[in-house]
Design a protein around this motif. Sequence first.
Motif, PDB file in Angstrom:
ATOM      1  N   MET A  92       0.857  -1.186   0.000  1.00 14.21           N
ATOM      2  CA  MET A  92       0.000   0.000   0.000  1.00 14.21           C
ATOM      3  C   MET A  92       0.892   1.234   0.000  1.00 14.21           C
ATOM      4  N   GLY A  93       0.573   2.196  -0.852  1.00 13.18           N
ATOM      5  CA  GLY A  93       1.383   3.396  -0.938  1.00 13.18           C
ATOM      6  C   GLY A  93       0.596   4.556  -1.493  1.00 13.18           C
ATOM      7  N   LEU A  94       1.176   5.749  -1.393  1.00 13.06           N
ATOM      8  CA  LEU A  94       0.529   6.973  -1.833  1.00 13.06           C
ATOM      9  C   LEU A  94       1.239   7.474  -3.066  1.00 13.06           C
ATOM     10  N   ILE A  95       0.521   7.585  -4.177  1.00 15.84           N
ATOM     11  CA  ILE A  95       1.081   8.059  -5.440  1.00 15.84           C
ATOM     12  C   ILE A  95       0.217   9.215  -5.936  1.00 15.84           C
ATOM     13  N   ASN A  96       0.826  10.410  -6.026  1.00 18.91           N
ATOM     14  CA  ASN A  96       0.111  11.600  -6.493  1.00 18.91           C
ATOM     15  C   ASN A  96      -1.185  11.851  -5.711  1.00 18.91           C
ATOM     16  N   GLY A  97      -1.098  11.657  -4.402  1.00 15.75           N
ATOM     17  CA  GLY A  97      -2.257  11.937  -3.555  1.00 15.75           C
ATOM     18  C   GLY A  97      -3.281  10.830  -3.506  1.00 15.75           C
ATOM     19  N   THR A  98      -3.073   9.752  -4.251  1.00 15.14           N
ATOM     20  CA  THR A  98      -4.008   8.632  -4.272  1.00 15.14           C
ATOM     21  C   THR A  98      -3.359   7.399  -3.686  1.00 15.14           C
ATOM     22  N   CYS A  99      -4.088   6.712  -2.846  1.00 12.65           N
ATOM     23  CA  CYS A  99      -3.570   5.488  -2.229  1.00 12.65           C
ATOM     24  C   CYS A  99      -3.722   4.317  -3.195  1.00 12.65           C
ATOM     25  N   TYR A 100      -2.659   3.504  -3.264  1.00  9.42           N
ATOM     26  CA  TYR A 100      -2.683   2.307  -4.099  1.00  9.42           C
ATOM     27  C   TYR A 100      -2.264   1.108  -3.259  1.00  9.42           C
ATOM     28  N   GLU A 101      -2.841  -0.015  -3.618  1.00 12.47           N
ATOM     29  CA  GLU A 101      -2.439  -1.280  -3.022  1.00 12.47           C
ATOM     30  C   GLU A 101      -1.732  -2.081  -4.104  1.00 12.47           C
ATOM     31  N   CYS A 102      -0.449  -2.435  -3.862  1.00 13.57           N
ATOM     32  CA  CYS A 102       0.362  -3.061  -4.898  1.00 13.57           C
ATOM     33  C   CYS A 102       0.791  -4.479  -4.472  1.00 13.57           C
ATOM     34  N   SER A 103       0.926  -5.309  -5.490  1.00 15.68           N
ATOM     35  CA  SER A 103       1.382  -6.688  -5.253  1.00 15.68           C
ATOM     36  C   SER A 103       2.029  -7.226  -6.513  1.00 15.68           C
ATOM     37  N   CYS A 104       2.819  -8.272  -6.339  1.00 13.37           N
ATOM     38  CA  CYS A 104       3.462  -8.904  -7.493  1.00 13.37           C
ATOM     39  C   CYS A 104       2.518  -9.928  -8.125  1.00 13.37           C
ATOM     40  N   SER A 105       2.530  -9.975  -9.445  1.00 15.69           N
ATOM     41  CA  SER A 105       1.693 -10.950 -10.134  1.00 15.69           C
ATOM     42  C   SER A 105       2.322 -12.337 -10.018  1.00 15.69           C
ATOM     43  N   ASN A 106       1.549 -13.348 -10.277  1.00 16.34           N
ATOM     44  CA  ASN A 106       2.051 -14.725 -10.197  1.00 16.34           C
ATOM     45  C   ASN A 106       2.767 -15.155 -11.465  1.00 16.34           C
ATOM     46  N   ASN A 107       2.518 -14.429 -12.552  1.00 13.10           N
ATOM     47  CA  ASN A 107       3.103 -14.804 -13.850  1.00 13.10           C
ATOM     48  C   ASN A 107       4.157 -13.781 -14.266  1.00 13.10           C
ATOM     49  N   ALA A 108       5.240 -14.286 -14.863  1.00 10.31           N
ATOM     50  CA  ALA A 108       6.324 -13.414 -15.314  1.00 10.31           C
ATOM     51  C   ALA A 108       5.923 -12.716 -16.600  1.00 10.31           C
ATOM     52  N   ASN A 109       6.455 -11.522 -16.769  1.00 14.39           N
ATOM     53  CA  ASN A 109       6.231 -10.764 -18.004  1.00 14.39           C
ATOM     54  C   ASN A 109       6.927 -11.491 -19.137  1.00 14.39           C
ATOM     55  N   PRO A 110       6.220 -11.777 -20.251  1.00 19.82           N
ATOM     56  CA  PRO A 110       6.843 -12.549 -21.340  1.00 19.82           C
ATOM     57  C   PRO A 110       7.997 -11.824 -22.000  1.00 19.82           C
ATOM     58  N   ILE A 111       8.055 -10.527 -21.891  1.00 15.56           N
ATOM     59  CA  ILE A 111       9.112  -9.765 -22.552  1.00 15.56           C
ATOM     60  C   ILE A 111      10.333  -9.644 -21.649  1.00 15.56           C
ATOM     61  N   SER A 112      10.081  -9.172 -20.398  1.00 17.33           N
ATOM     62  CA  SER A 112      11.209  -8.938 -19.491  1.00 17.33           C
ATOM     63  C   SER A 112      11.571 -10.184 -18.698  1.00 17.33           C
ATOM     64  N   GLY A 113      10.614 -11.071 -18.581  1.00 16.62           N
ATOM     65  CA  GLY A 113      10.866 -12.272 -17.797  1.00 16.62           C
ATOM     66  C   GLY A 113      10.760 -12.045 -16.301  1.00 16.62           C
ATOM     67  N   LEU A 114      10.391 -10.827 -15.926  1.00 13.39           N
ATOM     68  CA  LEU A 114      10.261 -10.502 -14.515  1.00 13.39           C
ATOM     69  C   LEU A 114       8.792 -10.501 -14.092  1.00 13.39           C
ATOM     70  N   LEU A 115       8.592 -10.643 -12.803  1.00 10.92           N
ATOM     71  CA  LEU A 115       7.215 -10.568 -12.293  1.00 10.92           C
ATOM     72  C   LEU A 115       6.728  -9.121 -12.336  1.00 10.92           C
ATOM     73  N   ASP A 116       5.518  -8.958 -12.831  1.00  8.23           N
ATOM     74  CA  ASP A 116       4.946  -7.610 -12.896  1.00  8.23           C
ATOM     75  C   ASP A 116       4.522  -7.133 -11.507  1.00  8.23           C
ATOM     76  N   PHE A 117       4.669  -5.837 -11.333  1.00  4.24           N
ATOM     77  CA  PHE A 117       4.250  -5.193 -10.087  1.00  4.24           C
ATOM     78  C   PHE A 117       2.909  -4.501 -10.377  1.00  4.24           C
ATOM     79  N   ILE A 118       1.822  -5.032  -9.828  1.00  5.41           N
ATOM     80  CA  ILE A 118       0.469  -4.552 -10.140  1.00  5.41           C
ATOM     81  C   ILE A 118      -0.055  -3.703  -8.982  1.00  5.41           C
ATOM     82  N   CYS A 119      -0.525  -2.495  -9.301  1.00  7.69           N
ATOM     83  CA  CYS A 119      -1.100  -1.601  -8.284  1.00  7.69           C
ATOM     84  C   CYS A 119      -2.531  -1.233  -8.672  1.00  7.69           C
ATOM     85  N   SER A 120      -3.409  -1.159  -7.682  1.00 13.39           N
ATOM     86  CA  SER A 120      -4.799  -0.743  -7.900  1.00 13.39           C
ATOM     87  C   SER A 120      -5.186   0.281  -6.831  1.00 13.39           C
TER      88      SER A 120
END
Length: 234
Positions: free
Chosen positions: A1-29
């Motif tokens: 959970m974090g504050l970005i531009n005055g808006t609170c977001y809850e972030c987590s890592c996805s379970n699937n790796a990005n097909p391009i970078s091969g890294l896990l995506d960091f998803i925030c809502s």
Amino acid sequence: MGLINGTCYECSCSNNANPISGLLDFICSPIVCNATCQKGFEYETVSGQCCGKCVQKKCIFTASDNTVKDIEVGRTSRDVVGDAETRSCVDYMCKNLNGQFVVQEVRTVCPAFNPSNCEDGTERTDAGGCCKTCTPKSFCNLISEEVEVIKGDCKTKFNQTSCVGGCASYSKYSAREKRMDHKCECCRENQVVLERLALTCEDGSKIYQDHQVVKSCQCTGGRCIEWETGGTTR
């Protein structure tokens, strides 16, 4: 959970790796805060937190019609129950006692009120603003009751009449005269006749006795006598 531009977001890592970078995506809502509060509460932000909270600002009470109402601290809300003849009022006062919101109830039960017993144009609300009052109509009625007259061993029964009623009287301050103004009336006899009663004795003989009998009554004005305390009497 974090504050970005005055808006609170809850972030987590996805379970699937990005097909391009091969890294896990960091998803925030974004976090959607529920700012809807129940009656008597207000939404306030909390420093250092994404979502605020509901804080009580008013007293909450259930009125006689089962509706939920709120009232500010130090204010009074009135609930009127019944009609003009059976009227009563409940005053709800809101107090904040060491952070606790308390509703104090004061109930006023009005005396029976019948507009037909009032002088025209005199209906009004009393000083408390709840009960109806008025200047009552004057009335003076002739009533009778059967009584027994006894003298020795002689007796008889007859209808004794009397006057009963309420007549106009008042005591009020006259701004024009700069003094108390009084009116005193009483219900008293208007016409009286002398009737002779026949009392029957045990030996069958009769004796006669005169009695005053009231035939009619009326409201009659009189002089109001001042008390030493400033009150009046007749």
